[in-house]
Design a protein around this motif. Structure first.
Motif, mmCIF file in Angstrom:
data_model
loop_
_atom_site.group_PDB
_atom_site.id
_atom_site.type_symbol
_atom_site.label_atom_id
_atom_site.label_comp_id
_atom_site.label_asym_id
_atom_site.label_seq_id
_atom_site.Cartn_x
_atom_site.Cartn_y
_atom_site.Cartn_z
ATOM 1 N N VAL A 37 24.542 80.711 24.035
ATOM 2 C CA VAL A 37 23.971 82.063 24.079
ATOM 3 C C VAL A 37 24.070 82.592 25.509
ATOM 4 N N GLY A 38 23.834 81.694 26.462
ATOM 5 C CA GLY A 38 23.886 82.083 27.875
ATOM 6 C C GLY A 38 25.277 82.554 28.284
ATOM 7 N N SER A 39 26.308 81.940 27.728
ATOM 8 C CA SER A 39 27.679 82.370 28.063
ATOM 9 C C SER A 39 27.930 83.783 27.562
ATOM 10 N N PHE A 40 27.432 84.048 26.362
ATOM 11 C CA PHE A 40 27.586 85.387 25.768
ATOM 12 C C PHE A 40 26.837 86.420 26.609
ATOM 13 N N LEU A 41 25.597 86.109 26.933
ATOM 14 C CA LEU A 41 24.786 87.071 27.678
ATOM 15 C C LEU A 41 25.322 87.248 29.098
ATOM 16 N N GLY A 42 25.826 86.138 29.685
ATOM 17 C CA GLY A 42 26.404 86.219 31.033
ATOM 18 C C GLY A 42 27.647 87.089 31.044
ATOM 19 N N ALA A 43 28.476 86.968 29.998
ATOM 20 C CA ALA A 43 29.702 87.776 29.929
ATOM 21 C C ALA A 43 29.368 89.257 29.755
ATOM 22 N N LEU A 44 28.313 89.531 29.003
ATOM 23 C CA LEU A 44 27.864 90.929 28.881
ATOM 24 C C LEU A 44 27.441 91.463 30.246
ATOM 25 N N ARG A 45 26.615 90.681 30.904
ATOM 26 C CA ARG A 45 26.029 91.140 32.172
ATOM 27 C C ARG A 45 27.088 91.270 33.274
ATOM 28 N N ASP A 46 27.919 90.230 33.414
ATOM 29 C CA ASP A 46 28.801 90.170 34.591
ATOM 30 C C ASP A 46 30.123 90.880 34.371
ATOM 31 N N HIS A 47 30.585 90.961 33.105
ATOM 32 C CA HIS A 47 31.928 91.497 32.871
ATOM 33 C C HIS A 47 31.974 92.585 31.817
ATOM 34 N N ALA A 48 30.849 92.898 31.219
ATOM 35 C CA ALA A 48 30.826 93.875 30.122
ATOM 36 C C ALA A 48 31.878 93.509 29.067
ATOM 37 N N ARG A 49 31.934 92.223 28.740
ATOM 38 C CA ARG A 49 32.859 91.738 27.712
ATOM 39 C C ARG A 49 32.066 90.967 26.658
ATOM 40 N N ILE A 50 32.603 90.955 25.445
ATOM 41 C CA ILE A 50 31.872 90.377 24.314
ATOM 42 C C ILE A 50 32.568 89.093 23.851
ATOM 43 N N LEU A 51 31.834 87.991 23.860
ATOM 44 C CA LEU A 51 32.395 86.694 23.479
ATOM 45 C C LEU A 51 31.913 86.281 22.086
ATOM 46 N N GLY A 52 32.849 85.706 21.333
ATOM 47 C CA GLY A 52 32.479 85.031 20.100
ATOM 48 C C GLY A 52 32.655 83.538 20.318
ATOM 49 N N ALA A 53 32.070 82.747 19.424
ATOM 50 C CA ALA A 53 32.258 81.296 19.493
ATOM 51 C C ALA A 53 33.182 80.876 18.354
ATOM 52 N N VAL A 54 34.058 79.899 18.661
ATOM 53 C CA VAL A 54 35.021 79.442 17.658
ATOM 54 C C VAL A 54 34.552 78.100 17.119
ATOM 55 N N CYS A 55 34.482 77.986 15.810
ATOM 56 C CA CYS A 55 34.022 76.746 15.198
ATOM 57 C C CYS A 55 35.102 75.671 15.297
ATOM 58 N N SER A 56 34.700 74.489 15.766
ATOM 59 C CA SER A 56 35.664 73.389 15.912
ATOM 60 C C SER A 56 36.048 72.815 14.548
ATOM 61 N N GLY A 57 35.273 73.128 13.527
ATOM 62 C CA GLY A 57 35.557 72.593 12.193
ATOM 63 C C GLY A 57 36.359 73.555 11.346
ATOM 64 N N CYS A 58 35.827 74.765 11.138
ATOM 65 C CA CYS A 58 36.457 75.683 10.179
ATOM 66 C C CYS A 58 37.181 76.840 10.859
#
Lengths: 168, 380
Positions: A37-58
């Motif tokens: 969650v911190g990576s997502f919020l950090g990317a919003l704050r520092d770069h105004a970019r939106i991150l998704g997470a990729v599932c290692s399984g599906c």
């Protein structure tokens, strides 16, 4: 508070008016948002970019990201930038304000499926008749960002984002 | 192992918007002895107490520490479900099935007037992605309602017709909070509180409580000539995040029902059930749930409603009690559904009695936009 000097009065008591007590539960939290969650919020704050997470399984791309896949229970450790544009999957209108509301009413809630994401993001939109299912929206980031989902002020119809850019 | 388990006693409050004369625990306590009296047991006969409450509504953490005494749990095994009371009944059913206990008391209570329903549902929001946006249960339901009605092209008046049907039914329910009928025009003309949801398509928020006495088979047979046998249960949960779900259908209810049907030997729910009690705080949910429970095909909930099948005099009455459209004591709502179903199949439903009802399904939902579902089938 009432005082009485009738301490020796032993007549039966009349039932009193109901007594109400007021109170609140106060508890301050400092939530660590963790790595994902911190990576997502950090990317919003520092770069105004939106991150998704990729599932290692599906391989599912979840936005907003979590450390676990809600569907297959695998770990989500990789990130992928998504959006910034997305399509409205559903919406509703908030007509009246409420305590700690994210925006002055009226505004809309939207579920917006960002480009490259397999899930929809819950967010806000102006109460604009163009914000309907199927419309393409674009995030409007706040100038001062503090690492919160509300660093995106709201998602606006594509056209108005472009209009705004032209005006500037 | 106990082969069979029955519901032998029940009681519920007359639900209302504020029951000021009783505390939250007073509400719960008021149904405990009434449920025991209804089946001729005393608290000394009860071996385990399972309760459902909300820490947030009560304003106390791990609220059963305080509540247990009011629930008759003195020096007994007691355990709490932080969710709807139908889950508590299913937990009790499982305990009884193990053979470790022969009698159980199930109690659920909610006193929403102490804090307020919006505050309650906002407090359920996780703090990172949802809470800063202020989403409450009504707005979450509205997002689901639009997904569903748009996907299947459901007529905009169909949810209003659900409300009209249920409000008409609730007139006969002595426990309901709202006991006045409304016209289609009134519902359609009511304010859009969160479009597409209109004000009169949303159930009230109620203070209320419900208690059930459940026992294993031999105790049930000794107590009652005709107990309500609990013959199938199921529970299921969807992801928390709305954006991670299929909002067009209620998959958890479908899976919970399938499990209950399999155990109960229900093959064609439309034919094998005599009535259904659903938890539908918002009217559109009844349409979705009729589909999920297999009472009609996918996307045909509105057609089922229009056919009259789900009215009190129809082939498969849905919510003859008026359902949650007429009373919504949070946390107790689903247990009330089971109490209504048990009363029906034992011929003790008074003015609500459906003629010759032998088998009924009770459903509960929890979380935002029906995230969780539980189903129980009772028969005589």
């Amino acid at each position: 508070m009432k005082t009485s000097d009738a301490t020796h009065d032993r007549r039966p008591l009349e039932p009193p008016e109901l007594v109400y007590l007021k109170g609140e539960t106060r508890c301050h939290y400092t939530w660590s948002t963790g790595e994902v969650v911190g990576s997502f919020l950090g990317a919003l704050r520092d770069h105004a970019r939106i991150l998704g997470a990729v599932c290692s399984g599906c391989g599912r791309v979840a936005v907003p990201p979590l450390s676990y896949c809600e569907e297959c229970c695998s770990a989500m450790e990789d990130y992928r930038e998504v959006g910034p544009r997305g399509v409205v999957m559903s919406w509703t209108r908030v007509a009246a304000g409420f305590p700690d509301a994210p925006l002055p009413a009226p505004f809309r809630y939207v579920l917006v499926k960002l480009a490259g994401a397999d899930t929809s993001l819950l967010h806000l939109a102006p109460d604009d008749e163009r914000v309907v299912v199927g419309a393409t929206l674009h995030p409007e980031f706040r100038k001062v960002r503090r690492g919160a989902i509300t660093d995106i002020k709201w998602f606006v119809p594509d056209e108005s984002a472009e209009e705004r850019t032209r005006e500037q | 192992m106990a082969e069979d388990v029955a519901v032998v006693g029940w009681a519920q409050t007359v639900h209302s918007h504020e029951m000021a004369r009783r505390t939250d625990l007073g509400l719960a306590y008021s149904v405990v002895n009434a449920a025991l009296d209804s089946c001729g047991l005393s608290i000394g006969d009860i071996e385990v107490v399972i309760d459902a409450g909300s820490d947030f509504l009560d304003g106390r953490g791990i609220s059963n520490c305080v509540a247990a005494d009011a629930l008759g749990a003195h020096l007994k095994e007691e355990s709490k479900v932080a969710g709807d009371g139908l889950l508590a009944a299913i937990y009790a059913y499982m305990r009884l099935r193990t053979g470790m206990f022969s009698t159980a008391l199930v109690v659920a209570y909610g006193k929403s007037s102490q804090s307020g329903p919006s505050a309650q549902s906002r407090s359920m929001a996780e703090p990172f992605y949802t809470r800063p946006l202020g989403l409450d249960a009504l707005a979450a339901a509205a997002l689901q309602a639009r997904s569903y009605t748009r996907h299947y092209g459901v007529d905009g008046s169909a949810p209003a017709r659900v409300a009209v049907k249920n409000r008409a039914a609730g007139v006969e329910n002595p426990h309901a909070q709202l006991r006045t009928a409304v016209s289609l025009g009134e519902v359609l003309g009511s304010r859009e509180v969160a479009p597409p949801i209109r004000e009169l398509e949303a159930g009230p928020v109620s203070d209320g409580a419900c208690a059930l006495v459940m026992t294993e088979g031999s105790v049930a047979r000794a107590l009652r000539a005709r107990p309500a046998w609990l013959v199938g249960v199921g529970m299921c949960t969807d992801p928390y995040f709305l954006g991670s779900r299929d909002l067009q259908r209620c998959t958890p209810a479908a899976k919970a029902a399938r499990s209950a049907y399999r155990q109960a030997g229900v093959f064609d729910p439309g034919r094998d059930l005599d009535l259904v009690e659903l938890s539908e705080p918002y009217a559109y949910q009844e349409l979705m749930l009729c589909e999920a429970l297999g009472l009609c095909d996918e996307g045909e909930g509105a057609d089922l409603l229009a056919s009259g099948t789900t009215t009190r005099d129809g082939g498969l009455p849905v919510n003859v009690s008026g359902g949650v459209t007429c009373a919504n004591p949070l946390v107790a709502t689903g247990l009330v559904r089971l109490a209504e179903a048990a009363a029906q199949v034992t011929g003790r439903a008074g003015p609500l009695q459906v003629r010759d009802a032998k088998r009924a399904l009770a459903h509960s939902s929890g979380g935002l936009a029906m995230q969780t579902a539980a189903c129980a089938v009772v028969e005589r």
